[in-house]
Structures are given as structure tokens and as C-alpha cells.
Design a protein around this motif. Structure first.
Motif, PDB file in Angstrom:
ATOM      1  N   ASP A 297       0.785  -1.208   0.015  1.00 23.77           N
ATOM      2  CA  ASP A 297      -0.025   0.006   0.090  1.00 23.77           C
ATOM      3  C   ASP A 297       0.723   1.250   0.072  1.00 23.77           C
ATOM      4  O   ASP A 297       0.283   2.195  -0.740  1.00 23.77           O
TER       5      ASP A 297
ATOM      6  N   GLU B 195      -6.896   1.963  -4.088  1.00 22.96           N
ATOM      7  CA  GLU B 195      -7.625   2.927  -2.889  1.00 22.96           C
ATOM      8  C   GLU B 195      -8.629   1.879  -2.075  1.00 22.96           C
ATOM      9  O   GLU B 195      -8.515   1.678  -0.776  1.00 22.96           O
TER      10      GLU B 195
ATOM     11  N   GLU C 150      -6.590   1.795 -10.167  1.00 19.15           N
ATOM     12  CA  GLU C 150      -6.234   2.870  -9.187  1.00 19.15           C
ATOM     13  C   GLU C 150      -7.307   2.964  -8.289  1.00 19.15           C
ATOM     14  O   GLU C 150      -7.063   3.072  -7.095  1.00 19.15           O
ATOM     15  N   ARG C 151      -8.547   2.518  -8.737  1.00 15.27           N
ATOM     16  CA  ARG C 151      -9.562   2.436  -7.713  1.00 15.27           C
ATOM     17  C   ARG C 151      -9.338   1.408  -6.864  1.00 15.27           C
ATOM     18  O   ARG C 151      -9.640   1.356  -5.567  1.00 15.27           O
TER      19      ARG C 151
END
Length: 195
Positions: free
Chosen positions: A58, A92, A88-89
Motif C-alpha cells: 500500500d 484505494e 487505481e480505484r
């Protein structure tokens, strides 16, 4: 020269994916071990695994993928923009899933075996999520990167992924993460995960 550099950068990424896959597989084994033995150090081991995910993938791996690999692809082609946006989503979302896993683990630690099914479900969901994420990166993004990125792009990516890392703001942090990974792997139960 281009081919050797590309192989080096990709090998680093694949190795990092493999490490995370082994941690996630270990989480499945640990949660199964919790069902068999309430007295095992499984909760502490699970916390170490979650810590590793927060500190390495992360904080180090995903930001470098986004900056160097995804960013490079966006400069060279728009063919992958939808997949890159999805990845990218997912980066997250992965952080949110780890927070949910930590909450489920805390509930298990405080309330006991009644909370184990919820913890196991969170672990299984995370394992499925990560497997899909890894597959998308390795089957779509890495082949596209090999097609579109230049030798100069690969030199930059190779340098970024091969550079000394300092997630804990100490000179020994990369070594500490390697030691943590080795400890996790050595401590994992030998039982096979349940389907």
C-alpha cells in the motif's frame, strides 16, 4: 539493453506480487488455524500480515505502479486508461479492505469465536479481490507496458522499483520488511486453506 532492463523491472514487480500472494494465502491458512486452536498466536500473526500489506504494497508498491507504470502508459497510449482507472480505484479499495480486516480481527480478539466467521469472510473476500487485481495487472497492464513503453521509460521504472525504500523512515526499513516477511512465512501454519 532495453530487453534486459524491462525484464529486470518486470521481475521485481512480479516478485512483489508473489510475496503479497503468499501473505494472502497465509492469511487464509491463519484464519483456518484460528478455528482449530484458540490458543495459537494466530491473531498476532494476522496483525503482522496486515501490517506488512499496509507498509509494503500500500505504501511502496502501489504508488510506484501508479506513478511510473500507469503514468508511463498514459503518456504513450490511451488504450489502457479504463483498466488503469479501475486498478487505481482498486488500490484505494484495497486500503479500505485492510481497514475492514483490522476491524474484524479486533472484534474477534475482543468477542472471541463468535466473530470468527465474519473475520474469515473478510479474509476470503480480500483474497478474491487481490487475485482479480493481480490478474488484471499481469494480464493487461504488463503486456501493454512491454508494447508501449520506451527504453527510457523502462530505465526509470527499473530504477524506481530497484531503489532503496524507506517506508518506516529508518535506514533499515527495507531490511525490516524483509525480516517481517520471513517471520510471517516461517510462522504460518502448515495446514492447507479450506475451499
Amino acid at each position: 539493453m532495453e530487453h534486459a532492463t524491462r525484464r529486470s523491472a518486470i521481475q521485481v514487480m512480479l516478485s512483489e506480487h508473489s510475496r503479497l500472494t503468499s501473505i494472502v494465502s497465509g492469511m487464509l491458512r491463519v484464519v483456518d488455524d484460528m478455528a482449530c486452536s484458540a490458543s495459537s498466536p494466530s491473531a498476532m500473526l494476522m496483525r503482522a500480515m496486515l501490517y506488512y500489506i499496509q507498509e509494503f504494497p500500500d505504501q511502496i508498491h502501489h504508488p510506484k505502479e501508479e506513478q511510473y507504470l500507469f503514468g508511463g502508459l498514459r503518456e504513450r497510449t490511451d488504450e489502457c486508461n479504463g483498466v488503469i482507472g479501475e486498478l487505481e480505484r482498486q488500490h484505494e479499495e484495497g486500503g479500505q479492505r485492510i481497514c475492514a480486516l483490522e476491524r474484524a480481527l479486533t472484534r474477534y480478539e475482543l468477542a472471541g469465536a463468535d466473530m470468527l466467521p465474519a473475520l474469515r469472510e473478510e479474509v476470503m473476500n480480500y483474497a478474491d479481490f487481490y487475485a482479480r487485481h493481480r490478474h488484471l495487472e499481469e494480464s493487461v497492464i504488463l503486456p501493454a507496458a512491454q508494447r508501449y513503453l520506451t527504453a527510457a521509460d523502462w530505465l526509470e521504472i527499473d530504477e524506481a522499483f530497484g531503489a532503496n525504500r524507506d517506508p518506516l523512515e529508518s535506514l533499515e526499513s527495507e531490511s525490516n520488511l524483509d525480516d517481517l516477511y520471513a517471520l510471517i512465512v516461517q510462522t504460518m501454519p502448515n495446514t492447507q486453506p479450506r475451499a
